[in-house]
Design a protein around this motif. Structure first.
Motif, PDB file in Angstrom:
ATOM      1  N   UNK A  13       5.239   6.804   0.549  1.00 32.97           N
ATOM      2  CA  UNK A  13       3.994   7.509   0.259  1.00 32.97           C
ATOM      3  C   UNK A  13       2.882   6.478   0.329  1.00 32.97           C
ATOM      4  N   UNK A  14       1.923   6.702   1.209  1.00 35.94           N
ATOM      5  CA  UNK A  14       0.762   5.822   1.329  1.00 35.94           C
ATOM      6  C   UNK A  14      -0.099   6.086   0.103  1.00 35.94           C
ATOM      7  N   UNK A  15      -0.172   5.107  -0.792  1.00 34.49           N
ATOM      8  CA  UNK A  15      -0.842   5.288  -2.072  1.00 34.49           C
ATOM      9  C   UNK A  15      -2.354   5.446  -1.923  1.00 34.49           C
ATOM     10  N   UNK A  16      -2.942   6.217  -2.810  1.00 31.88           N
ATOM     11  CA  UNK A  16      -4.375   6.457  -2.788  1.00 31.88           C
ATOM     12  C   UNK A  16      -5.118   5.262  -3.382  1.00 31.88           C
ATOM     13  N   UNK A  17      -6.206   4.914  -2.756  1.00 34.71           N
ATOM     14  CA  UNK A  17      -7.106   3.872  -3.271  1.00 34.71           C
ATOM     15  C   UNK A  17      -8.512   4.422  -3.284  1.00 34.71           C
ATOM     16  N   UNK A  39       0.809  -1.223   0.000  1.00 34.51           N
ATOM     17  CA  UNK A  39       0.000   0.000   0.000  1.00 34.51           C
ATOM     18  C   UNK A  39       0.844   1.275   0.000  1.00 34.51           C
ATOM     19  N   UNK A  40       2.173   1.119  -0.053  1.00 39.63           N
ATOM     20  CA  UNK A  40       3.042   2.300  -0.062  1.00 39.63           C
ATOM     21  C   UNK A  40       3.974   2.257  -1.266  1.00 39.63           C
ATOM     22  N   UNK A  41       4.358   3.449  -1.724  1.00 46.68           N
ATOM     23  CA  UNK A  41       5.359   3.605  -2.788  1.00 46.68           C
ATOM     24  C   UNK A  41       6.592   4.262  -2.173  1.00 46.68           C
ATOM     25  N   UNK A  42       7.747   4.029  -2.774  1.00 34.48           N
ATOM     26  CA  UNK A  42       8.981   4.632  -2.293  1.00 34.48           C
ATOM     27  C   UNK A  42       9.312   5.838  -3.166  1.00 34.48           C
TER      28      UNK A  42
END
Length: 180
Positions: free
Chosen positions: A176-180, A161-164
């Motif tokens: 970065x906690x990705x948007x869903x 659920x996160x991107x670097x």
């Protein structure tokens, strides 16, 4: 209209106080995954839990931790039921949860995403997000210095659920906690 009893409110507070196993700076309440609590008498309870995504490996740990906390508070029988509808969204993260993510050095998901009905298009945008860039959801700001000039290093980080990302101003990497 569903009436919530004082016992259910207390049990919901207790279940929501459980730390997220992957992001212990957040509680399950902050994350918005505990949907409801239904008391079944004075010592039995059913908890509705919605995972952040259907393959989330933390669901078992969340369920066990909820069970433990509620058993410690006098519930003889605790059933944690996974509920997939309505699906969890990053819009379910509370303002407090977003603040805690930022403080912990994780860029929170960008708010106010339009709710899609039906299939969701996957967009592969630019890897650099510079202030004023045309990225569809706006720039991802650095949680360390606030700069909007960041770059994507990997679409996946320590959890799915996160991107670097890395800040181009202070040069610090961050999740970065990705948007869903």
């Amino acid at each position: 209209m569903v009436t919530v009893t004082a016992l259910e409110e207390e049990l919901l507070r207790l279940a929501g106080s459980v730390p997220d196993p992957e992001l212990p700076t957040l509680t399950l309440e902050d994350l918005g995954v505990v949907r409801a609590v239904h008391a079944r008498g004075t010592d039995a309870v059913e908890v509705e839990l919605t995972p952040t995504y259907t393959g989330c490996p933390a669901v078992e740990t969340m369920s066990r931790d909820i069970e433990r906390v509620l058993h410690e508070h006098g519930m003889r029988e605790v059933v944690v039921r996974t509920v997939l509808t309505p699906a969890w969204s990053t819009d379910d993260i509370t303002a407090e949860g977003r603040r805690k993510l930022q403080e912990f050095g994780i860029a929170p998901p960008r708010p106010n995403r339009p709710q899609a009905s039906g299939p969701v298009a996957v967009r592969l945008g630019p890897t650099h997000t510079v202030a004023g860039s045309p990225e569809p959801d706006g720039p991802v700001c650095c949680p360390h210095c606030g700069s909007a000039e960041t770059e994507l290093l990997s679409r996946f980080s320590s959890t799915a659920c996160k991107a670097l990302r890395r800040c181009l101003t202070c040069r610090e990497p961050f999740d970065h906690f990705k948007e869903l």
